[in-house]
Design an enzyme around this catalytic site. Structure first.
Site, mmCIF file in Angstrom:
data_model
loop_
_atom_site.group_PDB
_atom_site.id
_atom_site.type_symbol
_atom_site.label_atom_id
_atom_site.label_comp_id
_atom_site.label_asym_id
_atom_site.label_seq_id
_atom_site.Cartn_x
_atom_site.Cartn_y
_atom_site.Cartn_z
ATOM 1 N N GLY A 59 34.671 27.608 -60.069
ATOM 2 C CA GLY A 59 33.260 27.077 -59.257
ATOM 3 C C GLY A 59 32.868 27.863 -58.243
ATOM 4 O O GLY A 59 31.692 27.182 -58.449
ATOM 5 N N THR A 60 33.376 28.961 -57.828
ATOM 6 C CA THR A 60 31.991 29.355 -57.088
ATOM 7 C C THR A 60 31.496 30.223 -57.739
ATOM 8 O O THR A 60 30.514 30.080 -57.010
ATOM 9 C CB THR A 60 33.219 30.661 -55.826
ATOM 10 O OG1 THR A 60 33.659 29.462 -54.731
ATOM 11 C CG2 THR A 60 32.110 31.265 -55.127
ATOM 12 N N ASN A 139 34.329 16.663 -52.088
ATOM 13 C CA ASN A 139 36.062 17.555 -51.558
ATOM 14 C C ASN A 139 36.337 16.245 -50.750
ATOM 15 O O ASN A 139 38.226 16.914 -51.124
ATOM 16 C CB ASN A 139 35.572 18.759 -52.449
ATOM 17 C CG ASN A 139 34.930 19.865 -51.561
ATOM 18 O OD1 ASN A 139 33.983 19.488 -51.247
ATOM 19 N ND2 ASN A 139 34.886 20.409 -50.321
ATOM 20 N N GLN A 167 35.117 18.350 -58.482
ATOM 21 C CA GLN A 167 36.280 17.728 -58.081
ATOM 22 C C GLN A 167 35.936 16.916 -58.887
ATOM 23 O O GLN A 167 36.691 15.726 -59.153
ATOM 24 C CB GLN A 167 35.855 16.755 -56.710
ATOM 25 C CG GLN A 167 36.268 17.994 -55.639
ATOM 26 C CD GLN A 167 37.301 18.342 -54.514
ATOM 27 O OE1 GLN A 167 38.569 16.899 -55.520
ATOM 28 N NE2 GLN A 167 38.288 19.226 -54.852
ATOM 29 N N SER A 187 35.850 23.695 -62.330
ATOM 30 C CA SER A 187 36.940 24.690 -62.084
ATOM 31 C C SER A 187 38.209 23.894 -62.965
ATOM 32 O O SER A 187 38.274 22.758 -62.914
ATOM 33 C CB SER A 187 37.322 24.885 -61.004
ATOM 34 O OG SER A 187 38.995 25.893 -60.488
ATOM 35 N N HIS A 189 41.517 24.474 -62.498
ATOM 36 C CA HIS A 189 42.260 23.796 -61.875
ATOM 37 C C HIS A 189 42.807 22.444 -61.470
ATOM 38 O O HIS A 189 43.614 21.780 -61.268
ATOM 39 C CB HIS A 189 43.158 24.631 -60.896
ATOM 40 C CG HIS A 189 41.710 24.925 -59.651
ATOM 41 N ND1 HIS A 189 40.945 25.654 -59.521
ATOM 42 C CD2 HIS A 189 42.545 24.689 -58.214
ATOM 43 C CE1 HIS A 189 40.694 24.875 -58.472
ATOM 44 N NE2 HIS A 189 41.079 24.838 -58.076
ATOM 45 N N THR A 225 35.545 40.772 -70.481
ATOM 46 C CA THR A 225 36.588 40.346 -71.925
ATOM 47 C C THR A 225 36.987 38.745 -71.652
ATOM 48 O O THR A 225 37.604 38.607 -69.190
ATOM 49 C CB THR A 225 37.493 41.020 -71.686
ATOM 50 O OG1 THR A 225 36.833 42.361 -71.871
ATOM 51 C CG2 THR A 225 38.196 40.798 -72.496
ATOM 52 N N CYS A 315 39.696 25.157 -49.401
ATOM 53 C CA CYS A 315 38.864 26.821 -48.760
ATOM 54 C C CYS A 315 38.489 26.726 -47.521
ATOM 55 O O CYS A 315 37.535 28.601 -46.910
ATOM 56 C CB CYS A 315 38.226 26.302 -50.060
ATOM 57 S SG CYS A 315 37.886 25.912 -51.883
#
Length: 377
Positions: A59-60, A139, A167, A187, A189, A225, A315
């Site tokens: 996400g960042t 979030n 989120q 993201s 995860h 890659t 974070c």
């Protein structure tokens, strides 16, 4: 991570180890997995083309790329950008960087529910506004922004519309065409996929330089890659969280919220919700105000009892600074800022977990309040 995701990634690491940019058999095999995974993910948000999905480290990176590079590419059009005061740090710090470069940023305020006013957005749009970046769901308190309405408003201006959906993706339906979204960050995860992977949806026709310089991967839009095992795992996670599963998880997490709140109140624990318990909000996030109890004392004791909670975004959880989200909603002097905790639920949680949390919190808060009362006497 979800078990099927782990199994898929393990299989890929053992069987598909070629570089997707290579032309030999092993490279073509990796390219096939990459293309298939991109297709699965593209369908999940209804893109027009699969290659509108650009894989990133998360996400960042997606937020940074969407905000900084698009602003730099459009500086001849204007230097005004709009966002909100409760965005994730990946967005807010990108905005700060643009300000250092001479851009003007308008930070829209939010109400006590954690939502912006569409009138404020309309009033803030100008001829030189080149980008509007507003998160799909918060979030820390779970509030949802009216993304569809925002997209309609922004589409009639000169600006591009970016939404941080980290989120929200995997819990709510997102249609980039109907919602007129130009750029979207995710993201993996957050939906039980691997960490350090995400994607940036980039509407076809939007031209700006890549944030990372190097090879020509991702159609020259993101050097490096491709991580084929992680990308295949991400696609597997997306397959698991279909529309019915999204609804089921939202219902499950909403039930956890009510169980936790009702259980605490039945034990005479004074608690209030930060934001609101709206049915359309992100149900996996719950932010509670425990009146008269410091967040530090609560967090320390919860950790000792095996409960993972936070005072804000993961974070920034290591920071002693107050939550910028709660500060924006209630003011810097509100006791909520210093006496609130954020809980988040996952698909593996059970009602037994919530019951354990209720008992642990009840014991901790009762002990903390007795200690305070003894100190006063």
């Amino acid at each position: 991570m979800a078990k099927p995701v782990v199994e898929m990634m393990s299989k890929m690491m053992l069987e598909v180890y070629g570089n997707a940019s290579s032309t030999h058999y092993y490279g073509r095999k990796a390219r096939s997995v990459l293309d298939d995974s991109r297709h699965v993910i593209a369908q999940s948000i209804n893109t027009r083309k699969d290659d509108e999905i650009v894989f990133t480290s998360g996400g960042t990176e997606s937020d940074n790329t969407a905000i900084i590079e698009s602003a730099l590419a459009r500086k001849s059009v204007g230097r005004h950008v709009i966002t909100t005061v409760i965005e994730h740090e990946a967005v807010l710090k990108s905005m700060e960087y643009l300000e250092e470069l001479g851009y003007e940023v308008t930070y829209l305020p939010v109400d006590e529910k954690g939502c912006i006013s569409l009138y404020d957005l309309k009033d803030s749009l100008r001829e030189d506004t080149i980008l509007v970046s507003i998160m799909a769901g918060n979030n820390e308190v779970g509030s949802r922004m009216p993304i569809h309405e925002i997209g309609q408003i922004v589409s009639s201006s000169n600006a591009w519309f970016h939404t941080d959906a980290v989120q929200a993706y995997g819990l709510i339906d997102i249609d980039v065409q109907k919602d007129k979204i130009d750029l979207l960050s995710t993201s993996a995860h957050k939906l039980n996929g691997p960490k350090f992977l995400g994607f940036l949806y980039r509407r076809d026709g939007l031209n700006f330089a890549p944030l990372l310089k190097g090879g020509d991967q991702e159609l020259k839009r993101r050097a490096g890659t491709e991580n084929i095992p992680a990308i295949a795992g991400f696609a597997e996670a997306v397959k698991i969280v279909n529309n019915e599963e999204k609804k089921a998880r939202q219902r499950k997490y909403a039930g956890f919220k009510q169980q936790l709140i009702n259980g605490l109140r039945s034990n005479q624990i004074e608690v209030e919700v930060n934001g609101e318990l709206a049915p359309d909000n992100l149900q996996h996030v719950l932010n509670l105000w425990f009146k008269g109890c410091s967040r530090e004392a609560l967090l320390t004791n919860l950790d000792l009892n095996g409960v993972a909670a936070s005072a804000g975004s993961a974070c920034t959880a290591g920071s002693i600074e107050p939550s910028h989200v709660l500060t924006a909603m209630y003011g810097k002097d509100s006791p909520r800022v210093f006496e609130s905790l954020r809980f988040s639920f996952g698909y593996q949680n059970t009602t037994a977990d919530i019951e354990y949390l209720i008992n642990v919190l009840t014991n901790i808060i009762s002990r903390v309040r007795r200690s305070k009362a003894d100190g006063i006497r």
